[in-house]
Enzyme design. Structure first.
Site, PDB file in Angstrom:
ATOM      1  N   GLU A  45       0.815  -1.214   0.000  1.00 35.35           N
ATOM      2  CA  GLU A  45       0.000   0.000   0.000  1.00 35.35           C
ATOM      3  C   GLU A  45       0.849   1.263   0.000  1.00 35.35           C
ATOM      4  OE1 GLU A  45      -2.986   0.548  -0.643  1.00 35.35           O
ATOM      5  OE2 GLU A  45      -3.679  -1.519  -0.681  1.00 35.35           O
ATOM      6  N   TYR A  90       8.863   9.567  -4.923  1.00 38.74           N
ATOM      7  CA  TYR A  90       8.300   9.947  -3.613  1.00 38.74           C
ATOM      8  C   TYR A  90       9.062   9.253  -2.499  1.00 38.74           C
ATOM      9  CZ  TYR A  90       4.350  12.251  -5.868  1.00 38.74           C
ATOM     10  OH  TYR A  90       3.554  13.100  -6.604  1.00 38.74           O
ATOM     11  N   TYR A 125      -6.490   7.105   3.582  1.00 46.61           N
ATOM     12  CA  TYR A 125      -6.643   6.027   2.612  1.00 46.61           C
ATOM     13  C   TYR A 125      -5.869   4.784   3.036  1.00 46.61           C
ATOM     14  CZ  TYR A 125      -5.594   2.777  -0.915  1.00 46.61           C
ATOM     15  OH  TYR A 125      -5.415   1.575  -1.531  1.00 46.61           O
ATOM     16  N   ASP A 143      -9.460   5.989  -2.382  1.00 45.68           N
ATOM     17  CA  ASP A 143      -8.367   6.474  -3.227  1.00 45.68           C
ATOM     18  C   ASP A 143      -8.992   7.111  -4.474  1.00 45.68           C
ATOM     19  OD1 ASP A 143      -9.331   4.227  -4.524  1.00 45.68           O
ATOM     20  OD2 ASP A 143      -7.395   3.816  -5.459  1.00 45.68           O
TER      21      ASP A 143
END
Length: 372
Positions: A45, A90, A125, A143
């Site tokens: 996730e 990220y 989320y 999401d």
DNA sequence: AATTCGTGGTG
DNA sequence: TCACCAAGAAT
């Protein structure tokens, strides 16, 4: 606002998902039991945040081989963690995931939504998605897919994220009825493969129930989001070698490419005359490689790479000389990987602008590498 | 609350 | 080529 009950409306999703779901290495075989490996769910996730399934799969596989459980991840070095994340983007996620693993190794895996929200890197989320898939808690995970599916099925106009709380209340009974893990994944799978931004309504199991489709609004719901503005930049990126190794910028703790090593860079400078002669005066041999445009989330960078060799190894503020044998293992983003892979490529003579960049880097070191 | 975080796929 | 955006979160 009163929505048509989700339990009946979304009922076709359960058999559709059982028949059509794509294989993913983190998916449990038994969708009606708690997941045998909550850590695997967590890793997947976090990697899936703003990242497509096909991109994640090879990273997930390598990650689980090297860090099979929270204890292994907790004990790793920062360079190794970022090395396995390098290229995925990220990068704050990698640091947060290790921090979460350390919390889990110390106190156990949280088994409530509130406990999961305490872990770094888990927001509304991800906490809900882990709770539903790992522990079968009926916590709606909203999401981009889920918002799009819900907005279309209910024909919600405007930004569906305004209705997050109402949509969670709407979805919760359907999760309980059809299985939290199954329905959570089914909604997202539908959004990813059928109820896409340009929808494929002909193969949708909710075709008969979709209010947007009934009104011909499926292409206009949800509305496109306003774009964040992108800044333009032009930089020289320098691979400088001396007898002590390569000159590199060590990882920063925040900002763009945090946690990664990078080549020193300098903003493109005005042209200087007589570059070649001046360069040899510095005991410096250099060439320029073909450039490219590097795109980040809110920055477009024209990259002009330089490869240089120096006879001496002067210090440069905030930069490090790294032995050549360590270079291949350093975690780098795509831009810097690209230059690392091209160090032996042919080039063209150093220009005046390139020489000015090298002087800036050697004179000013890390301060020539401005935060964006 | 608007910005800031990467990269690759897609039309 | 380019806009859009993907199993979002932190600040």
């Amino acid at each position: 606002m009163p929505f048509a009950p989700a339990t009946a409306l979304l009922a076709p999703l359960a058999p559709w998902f059982d028949a059509r779901r794509r294989p993913m290495p983190w998916r449990a075989g038994d969708l009606d039991a708690p997941h045998p490996d909550p850590y695997a769910v967590l890793v997947s996730e976090i990697m899936l945040q703003q990242t497509q399934v096909a991109t994640v799969i090879p990273y997930f596989t390598r990650w689980m081989e090297r860090f099979p459980d929270a204890e292994a991840l907790a004990a790793a070095t920062e360079d190794e963690v970022h090395g396995l994340w390098a290229g995925l983007g990220y990068y704050r996620r990698a640091r947060n995931l290790q921090a979460a693993a350390r919390a889990i190794a110390g106190a156990g895996f949280p088994r409530t939504l509130e406990g999961l929200l305490e872990l770094p890197g888990l927001g509304p989320y991800t906490a809900a998605a882990v709770a539903a898939q790992a522990f079968q808690l009926p916590t709606p995970a909203l999401d981009g897919n889920a918002f799009r599916v819900a907005a279309r099925v209910l024909a919600l106009e405007g930004d569906p994220r305004r209705h997050a709380a109402a949509l969670r209340d709407w979805l919760a009974p359907a999760l309980a009825a059809h299985g939290p893990s199954r329905l959570t994944q089914a909604v997202m799978e539908l959004g990813a493969t059928v109820c896409t931004p340009v929808p494929r309504c002909a193969s949708c199991p909710l075709l008969g129930a979709c209010a947007a489709r009934a009104r011909g609004l499926q292409e206009r719901i949800p509305p496109v989001q306003p774009r964040a503005k992108v800044t333009e930049a032009e930089i020289h990126l320098a691979a400088i070698r001396s007898p002590r190794g390569w000159l590199l910028c060590p990882p920063a703790s925040r900002g763009l490419l945090a946690g990664l090593w990078s080549w020193p860079r300098a903003e493109a400078a005005p042209e200087l005359e007589g570059a070649a002669e001046a360069a040899s005066g510095y005991g410096l041999e250099a060439r320029e490689l073909p450039g490219w445009v590097q795109v980040y989330s809110h920055r477009r960078e024209t990259v002009r790479p330089i490869v240089a060799r120096m006879a001496s190894a002067p210090g440069a503020q905030g930069l490090e000389w790294v032995p050549g044998e360590r270079l291949p293992e350093l975690p780098m983003g795509r831009r810097d990987q690209k230059l690392r892979a091209a160090l032996d490529a042919p080039g063209t003579p150093l220009t005046g602008a390139g020489l000015a960049a090298l002087r800036t880097i050697l004179d000013e070191g890390v301060s020539a590498n401005p935060r964006s």
